[in-house]
Write an enzyme that holds these catalytic residues in place. Sequence first.
Site, PDB file in Angstrom:
ATOM      1  N   SER A 196       0.818  -1.211   0.000  1.00  0.00           N
ATOM      2  CA  SER A 196       0.000   0.000   0.000  1.00  0.00           C
ATOM      3  C   SER A 196       0.857   1.268   0.000  1.00  0.00           C
ATOM      4  O   SER A 196       1.502   1.579  -0.985  1.00  0.00           O
ATOM      5  CB  SER A 196      -0.950  -0.046   1.204  1.00  0.00           C
ATOM      6  OG  SER A 196      -1.911   0.964   1.145  1.00  0.00           O
ATOM      7  N   LYS A 227      -0.681  -4.307  -3.121  1.00  0.00           N
ATOM      8  CA  LYS A 227      -1.986  -3.767  -2.715  1.00  0.00           C
ATOM      9  C   LYS A 227      -2.075  -2.339  -3.231  1.00  0.00           C
ATOM     10  O   LYS A 227      -1.574  -1.403  -2.622  1.00  0.00           O
ATOM     11  CB  LYS A 227      -2.171  -3.791  -1.201  1.00  0.00           C
ATOM     12  CG  LYS A 227      -3.548  -3.271  -0.785  1.00  0.00           C
ATOM     13  CD  LYS A 227      -3.660  -3.120   0.720  1.00  0.00           C
ATOM     14  CE  LYS A 227      -5.035  -2.558   1.091  1.00  0.00           C
ATOM     15  NZ  LYS A 227      -5.253  -1.192   0.579  1.00  0.00           N
ATOM     16  N   ASP A 282       9.951   5.675 -10.362  1.00  0.00           N
ATOM     17  CA  ASP A 282       9.556   6.289 -11.636  1.00  0.00           C
ATOM     18  C   ASP A 282      10.251   7.623 -11.876  1.00  0.00           C
ATOM     19  O   ASP A 282      10.573   7.971 -13.019  1.00  0.00           O
ATOM     20  CB  ASP A 282       8.039   6.500 -11.674  1.00  0.00           C
ATOM     21  CG  ASP A 282       7.290   5.237 -12.049  1.00  0.00           C
ATOM     22  OD1 ASP A 282       7.925   4.170 -12.143  1.00  0.00           O
ATOM     23  OD2 ASP A 282       6.053   5.312 -12.228  1.00  0.00           O
TER      24      ASP A 282
END
Length: 425
Positions: A291, A316, A302
């Site tokens: 999460s 998740k 990224d």
Amino acid sequence: MTAVRNLTIASLVLLLGVLPVQAQEGEPPAPLPLNELRTFTEVLERIRTSYVEEVDDATLLENAIRGMLEGLDPHSAYLEPEAFQGLQDTTTGQFGGLGLEVGQEDGFIKVISPIDDTPASRAGIEPGDLIVKIDDHPVKGMSLMDAVDRMRGPAGSKIKLTLVRGTGRPFDVQLERAVIKVRSVRVEDLEPGYAYLRITQFQNNTGDEVRRSLAALKEKGDLKGLVMDLRNNPGGVLQSAVEVADAFLTGGLIVYTKGRLANTELRFNATSGNPGGDIPLVVLINGGSASASEIVAGALQDRGRAVIMGTDSFGKGSVQTVLPLNNDRALKLTTALYYTPNGRSIQAQGIVPDIRVDRAQLTRSEDEGGGYREVDLLGHLNNGSGEAEPGLRTPVTGAEAERAADYQLNQALNLLKGLNITRAR
């Protein structure tokens, strides 16, 4: 009186069948499925009149609501007052129980992650363990909320969990419940100029704690590199995850969410305040990183801000919205999915590390421990450099030894040193 009450419940549901369901934006209204509603009322009536024991209407309807949500996904749930309060407690950092973040898989309870310094972590419970019995009660067919309720209890009380790890045989673990006080952020020095930042769970104040920790590390002197440890971090508060990523980024997207409703489509961007600067950063993740941990790791990966090291994260990537209901109850409903800045969905995919390093343990052999070297021999020749000669090496003990045995952490530190060498050239 019973017949009148029966008629009232059935008629109320059937009358709802003629009303259209409120449509989402851009969708035509859809009528309720009359045949299924008739089946529901028939089942309700059969249970009330034919079940071996009398069951009151409120229990039957609450069970129906609970089943309706549990059939959606592992994270949607109907929260009764105690469960609702327990959920609120976990975001403030203090709650009672074992210190486990759990989900459901194939009818069993699966450990997502044990929380640091809790009965569960001290007992050696690991991410991926399946809980098959609680105090000798099989969990197969038990709802997730029921299992969590069974694991909760007064501090000091005992509980036995039966676990299965991988393809091994079931084994029992005895635990003593405790008041779980989660320390969200912990900082240590690895070596001069290199620091370790452990985030156990994302709580309301985690972002502020990370910024304070970074300021304190900079005050000590030149910070050459930082290891952020998100292993076995089950997640927590979204805003805190955004704040932690923001501490290392200057502008640009951190994470965005997409769902059916307009208000579930959110974008979170970094601000100009960046206490992490351009400090070389390695982030450790594993199968217990879930999460909010995946949001931080995905954003830093990224954006090219950190090297992600370890093993694949949990996956998740769904957003749960807590919707308070009447009578101190609430609905925890999955309403959206998380996406990294490059548009990758975390759900059921997780974050794949840039450098895969499986868990292992470094052991020091006897001949390389604290034994004798040339410098320790009586009458040895000096090296002629004039520098002070080292004495007998003392064995590493305590927390330092535990850290030295952490193979993934050692690899992260070695990588940081390598990055500094290449930057200096």
